[in-house]
Design an enzyme around this catalytic site. Sequence first.
Site: not given
Length: 452
Positions: A94, A237, A239, A241
């Site tokens: 992440s 960020d 990833d 999400d």
Amino acid sequence: MKLFGSSGTRGVAIADLSPEFALRVAKAAGTVWETDRVAVARDTRTTGELLCNAAAAGIAAVGCDVDRLGEVPTPAVGRYCAVRETPCVLVTASHNPPEFNGIKLVGDDGVELQVDALERVENHVLGEEFDEADWRGAGQTTHIDGVNDAYVESVVDAVDRAAIADADLTVAVDPGHGAGSLTNPAIYRRLGCSVRTVNAQPDGRFPGRLPEPVPEHLGDLQRLVRSSDADLGIAHDGDADRAVFVDETGAYIEGDASLAALAADALSAGDAAVSAVNVSQRLVDVCEDVGADLELTPIGATNIITRVRELQAAGKRVPIAGEGNGGVFFPEYRLSRDGAYIAARFLELLADGRPASEVVVPYADYVNVRHNVSYDSDAELDRLLGAAEAYVREAAAEPNTTDGYRLDYGDAWVLVRPSGTEPKVRVYAEARSADRAEELADGVLAALEDAR
């Protein structure tokens, strides 16, 4: 839980989060899940491929076939799992720095596993209890194409594309070299926006900026907004999400302010919102204004997901949940964080002609500060938390111990808690002035530094 924190398990790749560990987690997950097929996916980190290889081997070793999805944003994984009814071992860290990697476990409903399910997997990892197949029952691997394209279509179809397109918006996008580089600029173009990008080449070394979209990392985006006369800047960020925003002047919009604006649009009387113990007064005020309940949990997506599901099972409508770091859930869309969908919902707020700075004006009265105190050992962590406990015992406020220690002073609050993903103790404070917020944070920080 010893292995899985507030959002999966993470560590420095190979040194802390090894291929052997990824193999064991995958074997445990394949053992626990009652399925004959499991997906494996990753973000853009340079160590993602080798950890995915290990995870795929572990899944196949317990007799499950493997769907290899490649480099995809976390919300695209959620969509794939829900549509195909297939769980996933997702390799991502992440927002953590490039040397980190991690593992999230996503269920066949597209939602990260809740605490009880994670504990079952963890018990199998720690006990090395795996239902290994013999050579005739080993799983087979299939490489799946089109996952990102299908995700792009799903987000575009889920929002008011016509209203956004009619607003003729210019959007500056900074995916931070993460997995969102592969999908999100295309999503905003499909929504009818003129798109400008920076740091939009997928690169697991993150050369342009670090993966966490915090103000000190967003100088490129702020300059792009100003130079292109963009209506909004969007940063993600690693990833993808999460989504945070920069207004039309190039000013950073606090994540708590954008969450409050989205909540004010989503909530009605009798609804519930779910947030973590570091919730801003901004969201408290929105819930009071509309007559909605506010439920608090320990920090972390896993805890928020668990509470949302409990409320939904009890018949409560929960249209929005999340934290002020850009991680917002819209459970009626999907009970997972989706940076592109979050940004699209914010673009809907601009469709009536208001600039971004005006949209968040009602939620600009508070100032947030956040500090991190790193530690090198469990003994040092114990000293830091002992100092925090001693500090709150002497404070002129009753501590909330849902997650760490939160002190509410009416006009301001301060929270100290250990991170669930990094070797750090986090100190948060919020007040109506920067001086007051820093004063509260400095008091806690001084106590922690003394404990060293």
